[in-house]
Design a protein around this motif. Structure first.
Motif, short mmCIF file in Angstrom:
data_model
loop_
_atom_site.label_atom_id
_atom_site.label_comp_id
_atom_site.label_asym_id
_atom_site.label_seq_id
_atom_site.Cartn_x
_atom_site.Cartn_y
_atom_site.Cartn_z
N LEU A 146 0.90 -1.10 0.07
CA LEU A 146 0.02 0.07 0.17
C LEU A 146 0.91 1.17 -0.13
CD1 LEU A 146 -2.71 1.46 0.24
CD2 LEU A 146 -2.43 1.40 2.64
N ALA A 147 0.90 1.98 -1.24
CA ALA A 147 1.64 3.28 -1.30
C ALA A 147 0.56 4.30 -0.19
CB ALA A 147 1.68 3.67 -2.50
N CYS A 148 1.17 4.61 0.70
CA CYS A 148 0.25 5.36 1.79
C CYS A 148 1.25 6.42 2.32
CB CYS A 148 -0.20 4.48 2.88
SG CYS A 148 -1.07 5.23 4.12
N ASP A 149 0.87 7.99 2.15
CA ASP A 149 1.53 8.82 2.65
C ASP A 149 0.80 10.02 2.67
OD1 ASP A 149 3.74 10.93 2.81
OD2 ASP A 149 5.17 9.42 2.37
N LYS A 150 0.59 10.96 3.37
CA LYS A 150 0.16 12.16 3.18
C LYS A 150 0.38 12.79 2.05
CE LYS A 150 -1.70 13.08 7.72
NZ LYS A 150 -1.01 12.78 8.86
N ALA A 151 1.45 12.83 1.48
CA ALA A 151 2.17 13.57 0.41
C ALA A 151 1.44 13.07 -1.03
CB ALA A 151 3.52 13.32 0.37
N PHE A 152 0.73 11.87 -0.84
CA PHE A 152 0.10 11.12 -2.08
C PHE A 152 -1.29 11.74 -2.31
CE2 PHE A 152 2.62 7.06 -1.17
CZ PHE A 152 3.89 7.79 -1.69
N ALA A 153 -2.11 12.33 -1.09
CA ALA A 153 -3.21 12.51 -1.32
C ALA A 153 -3.57 13.72 -2.01
CB ALA A 153 -3.50 13.51 0.42
N GLY A 154 -4.76 13.57 -2.80
CA GLY A 154 -5.25 15.00 -3.61
C GLY A 154 -4.65 14.42 -4.96
N ALA A 155 -4.25 13.46 -5.39
CA ALA A 155 -3.65 13.10 -6.53
C ALA A 155 -4.69 12.91 -7.51
CB ALA A 155 -2.79 12.02 -6.76
N ASP A 156 -4.61 13.71 -8.78
CA ASP A 156 -5.35 13.24 -9.91
C ASP A 156 -4.75 12.08 -10.72
OD1 ASP A 156 -3.42 14.23 -11.56
OD2 ASP A 156 -4.39 15.86 -12.53
N THR A 157 -5.37 11.42 -11.77
CA THR A 157 -4.58 10.39 -12.46
C THR A 157 -3.46 10.39 -12.87
OG1 THR A 157 -5.50 11.05 -14.85
CG2 THR A 157 -7.12 9.99 -13.46
N LEU A 158 -2.85 11.57 -13.26
CA LEU A 158 -1.44 11.77 -13.68
C LEU A 158 -0.35 11.51 -12.43
CD1 LEU A 158 0.36 12.58 -16.12
CD2 LEU A 158 0.55 14.82 -15.08
N ALA A 159 -0.67 12.19 -11.56
CA ALA A 159 0.14 11.78 -10.03
C ALA A 159 -0.18 10.49 -9.49
CB ALA A 159 -0.45 12.90 -9.14
N THR A 160 -1.32 10.20 -9.62
CA THR A 160 -1.69 8.55 -9.23
C THR A 160 -1.01 7.49 -10.16
OG1 THR A 160 -4.07 9.30 -8.70
CG2 THR A 160 -3.55 6.80 -8.79
N ALA A 161 -1.04 7.72 -11.28
CA ALA A 161 -0.29 6.66 -12.28
C ALA A 161 1.33 6.89 -12.19
CB ALA A 161 -0.48 7.01 -13.54
N TYR A 162 1.93 8.28 -11.84
CA TYR A 162 3.09 8.13 -11.55
C TYR A 162 3.54 7.54 -10.21
CZ TYR A 162 7.62 10.61 -9.84
OH TYR A 162 8.78 10.41 -9.21
N THR A 163 2.95 7.68 -9.21
CA THR A 163 3.23 7.11 -7.81
C THR A 163 3.04 5.74 -7.83
OG1 THR A 163 1.98 9.15 -7.01
CG2 THR A 163 2.63 7.00 -5.30
N LEU A 164 2.05 5.08 -8.75
CA LEU A 164 1.79 3.48 -8.73
C LEU A 164 2.94 3.30 -9.54
CD1 LEU A 164 -1.87 3.24 -8.79
CD2 LEU A 164 -0.51 2.80 -7.15
N ALA A 165 3.60 3.75 -10.53
CA ALA A 165 4.70 3.32 -11.35
C ALA A 165 5.91 3.34 -10.73
CB ALA A 165 4.64 4.40 -12.80
N MET A 166 6.12 4.51 -9.87
CA MET A 166 7.43 4.39 -9.05
C MET A 166 7.20 3.11 -7.89
SD MET A 166 9.13 6.57 -10.38
CE MET A 166 10.53 7.01 -9.46
N ALA A 167 5.93 3.05 -7.62
CA ALA A 167 5.85 1.83 -6.57
C ALA A 167 6.23 0.21 -7.37
CB ALA A 167 4.59 1.66 -5.91
N LEU A 168 5.67 0.42 -8.52
CA LEU A 168 5.97 -0.71 -9.30
C LEU A 168 7.46 -0.94 -9.56
CD1 LEU A 168 3.13 -0.60 -11.57
CD2 LEU A 168 3.56 -2.39 -10.27
N LYS A 169 8.28 0.32 -9.87
CA LYS A 169 9.57 0.17 -9.80
C LYS A 169 10.43 -0.43 -8.89
CE LYS A 169 10.19 3.77 -13.72
NZ LYS A 169 10.67 4.74 -13.82
N LYS A 170 9.94 0.06 -7.60
CA LYS A 170 10.32 -0.37 -6.31
C LYS A 170 10.17 -1.91 -6.08
CE LYS A 170 11.41 0.07 -1.79
NZ LYS A 170 12.64 0.15 -1.41
#
Lengths: 405, 265
Positions: free
Chosen positions: B84-108
């Motif tokens: 679970l990618a979980c951080d206050k800094a992730f909040a309020g994301a639109d699809t561009l920011a959400t996809a970026y975050t999930l992509a970076m998690a996938l890289k991890k």
């Protein structure tokens, strides 16, 4: 805010060069440098493996230079040698937006972007239906849609032309393609819009769409990034009136593929499932919901529809019960329609369904429950048993036709 | 082979009600569920594991801590691991920011061979995050899958694509989004639930863990914003007409006549 390249850290690996959607990075003395074409979109930030690229002013919000962008662009979808109806509707809307831009801000010109193969007379058609300019990318490799090549073509158009707004149909194709492009050029994208207008103050695109299953409408904006991108729901907008005397220009662009543009190995169309139900020019639609009680109920609707020359629609509940095929589904997760008359039979009036018929000229309901939500959302509700009303209505209409003939 | 299924916890939109006075959603008492199409994506992954054998199925979500419950449900259904990618800094994301975050998690959590996503979520209905993740990762995407045939090296997908059916194949790694027609998701078993709570758990990923660019995540990384929301105006005249079948039938005929819609022959 703008992009800074730290030349002490830059190794000259060139990874950032293709990441730039605007071709604004170049090599100078084995170091990457920004050219004046840089919009500050930030697409290069993640491409640098060495963190040599950063934002001036720290790690705040990335702010593009949006001054160089202008014009409304419409992606034209084709299938089987014809332009999709949805694309023509969006073109009509784009025309309307451009004409509403009285102060001639940045959006008074409409360009249709037409990729594909064997496009014949389509450019003339697009001009007659509202385009000022048509960009034609005709290439046999574009004959069948594929995400990778189409993303390349459209990002090339965006790089070269810098549109203020670019619109796509909210079809499976448009919704496959548009997000991929938006991500490559790092801009905002609003899905499945049912309303578009220009803000009277700053000319920004106001993009309205249903959310939470149609329970609420949200107006979305993309203030700081360009182009402003949206997919638009088919069946909502109206195409412009054809004017064969309209003057427009055309230009051709070539498909140029790089090594990274070959992502799909093979694509083929295995079957044309061409929707049997064409709601677009239907003047009357008769829809059945849960109150139809089964496939036999739809036979009753079928007889009435035949007598009236109407098309048959259905709610999600009726489709999911297996009483009728999904092609008939109307509503938030189905089709959006705007007939002159919508006759809702045994339809309770869920928001999800009614969101798809908002544009109907007149809505009448036949329902046994005078307290059903539909009663407030229809112009008139006939309270009674549809299994006795519909046959009577069918009989009456058929009789009048015979008498008239 | 490593398959990652992206999962979103969503409010059950069938249960959502609107406060007509304020024009806002009443979220209280609305159950949070696993997005229906994501459940189909998970089912597709579990089927591939059963067919090919040596496959690990990981589930990944971005959301508040309570989204962990939905990931637990996925573990109960048979997923091997959950992040679970979980951080206050992730909040309020639109699809561009959400996809970026999930992509970076996938890289991890790489290497990943196949990413499966539901086509769209029932709260936003955008269908954008899947293709945007694929672009972030520079891998092929195939959307609206109704059938998936995966091998160690490649994937072949049949999709319902509007007026046509398409067959598309791509080498792995690739991302595929699936619709509801692809399968019937399984139910949890007692054995699955016991195994999940005994041996598995949800691992948290913060913005530090996945090395994101702060300018690209959450509200800061979102180019779009909501200007206003409103309740759709669906109300009409609402005239009620009573009577027997003949009276009502005649009433409808009058309306048809008035609208000039009655066929002449």
């Amino acid at each position: 805010m703008s992009i800074i390249i730290d030349t002490d850290i830059c190794t000259g690996c060139k990874r950032c060069i293709p990441a730039c959607p605007y071709d604004a990075l170049a090599m100078e003395g084995k170091k990457a440098v920004r050219t004046p074409a840089c919009t500050g979109c930030g697409a290069c930030l993640d491409a640098c493996k060495y963190s040599a690229i950063s934002l001036a002013g720290g790690q705040g919000r990335i702010k593009m230079d949006i001054t160089g962008f202008s014009g409304i662009y419409v992606f034209i979808e084709t299938l089987g040698g014809a332009i999709s109806e949805g694309s023509l509707e969006i073109l009509g809307k784009a025309r309307e937006l451009a004409d509403s831009d009285a102060a001639s801000r940045k959006t008074s010109r409409v360009t249709a972007v037409l990729p594909g193969h064997a496009l014949d007379r389509m450019p003339e058609e697009l001009i007659a239906l509202g385009a000022d300019h048509v960009i034609i990318i005709d290439d046999p490799r574009l004959a069948v849609y594929r995400t990778d090549y189409y993303t390349r073509v459209i990002t090339d158009v965006i790089r070269e032309k810098m549109p203020e707004i670019i619109l796509f149909g909210a079809t499976p194709l448009g919704r496959d393609l548009a997000p991929r492009i938006a991500n490559r050029i790092k801009t905002g994208l609003t899905a499945d819009c049912t309303g578009l207008s220009l803000c009277s103050k700053d000319g920004i695109l106001l993009q309205t769409r249903p959310a939470f299953g149609g329970n609420i409408m949200a107006t979305i904006v993309c203030p700081d990034n360009r182009p402003q991108m949206a997919t638009v729901r088919p069946g909502v907008m109206r195409r412009a009136k054809r004017d064969s005397n309209r003057i427009g220009t055309t230009e051709t662009m070539a498909l140029t593929l790089g090594k990274k543009d070959d992502l799909i190995r093979h694509v083929e169309v295995v079957e044309n499932t061409k929707d049997a139900i064409d709601f677009e020019d239907a003047r009357i639609i008769i829809a059945g919901g849960r109150g139809i009680k089964g496939p036999e109920g739809f036979e009753l609707l079928g007889k009435l529809a035949a007598a009236l020359g109407a098309r048959i629609g259905a709610t999600r509940a009726a489709v999911e019960a297996g009483w009728i095929s999904r092609a008939h589904q109307i509503g938030q997760t189905g089709k959006t329609v705007r007939p002159d008359l919508y006759i809702a039979c045994g339809v309770s009036g869920s928001i999800q369904h009614m969101a798809g018929v908002m544009g109907a000229g007149r809505i009448i309901a036949v329902n046994s429950d005078r307290n059903a939500p539909i009663c407030e959302m229809a112009d008139e509700t006939y309270v009674g048993d549809l299994f006795s009303i519909l046959p009577e209505l069918t009989r009456e209409i058929t009789e009048r036709k015979t008498t008239a003939a | 082979m490593h398959i990652v299924v992206t999962i979103k916890q969503v409010p059950d939109t069938n249960e959502v009600r609107i406060d007509k006075k304020t024009g806002t959603l009443i979220r209280e008492g609305v159950p949070a569920i696993m997005n229906p199409e994501d459940k189909h994506a998970l089912e597709a992954a579990l089927c591939i594991r059963e067919e090919l054998g040596d496959v690990k199925v990981t589930v990944l979500s971005m959301g508040p801590p309570q989204a962990g419950n939905t990931l637990m449900e996925a573990l109960c259904l048979g997923a091997d691991e959950a992040f679970l990618a979980c951080d206050k800094a992730f909040a309020g994301a639109d699809t561009l920011a959400t996809a970026y975050t999930l992509a970076m998690a996938l890289k991890k959590i790489a290497p990943v061979d196949l990413v499966l996503c539901g086509s769209q979520a029932i709260d936003g209905d955008t269908a954008q995050v899947g293709p945007q993740i694929a672009e972030c990762l520079g891998i092929p995407q195939i959307t609206y899958a109704e059938r998936i045939k995966a091998s160690e090296k490649s994937v072949e997908v049949e999709s319902g694509f509007g007026a046509v059916r398409r067959r598309v194949s791509a080498d792995l790694p690739a991302l595929v989004t699936v619709g509801k027609a692809i399968n019937r998701p399984r139910y949890k078993t007692m054995k699955g639930i016991a195994a999940a709570f005994r041996d598995k758990g949800v691992q948290l990923l913060t913005s530090q863990d996945i090395k994101v660019n702060p300018g690209r995540i959450g509200l800061t990384g979102s180019p779009t914003s909501v200007k206003k929301t409103f309740v759709p105006e669906l109300g009409r005249a609402g005239r009620i007409i009573d009577g027997g079948p003949e009276t009502l039938s005649l009433g409808i005929i009058h309306t048809l006549e008035a609208e000039n819609l009655l066929p002449k022959s």
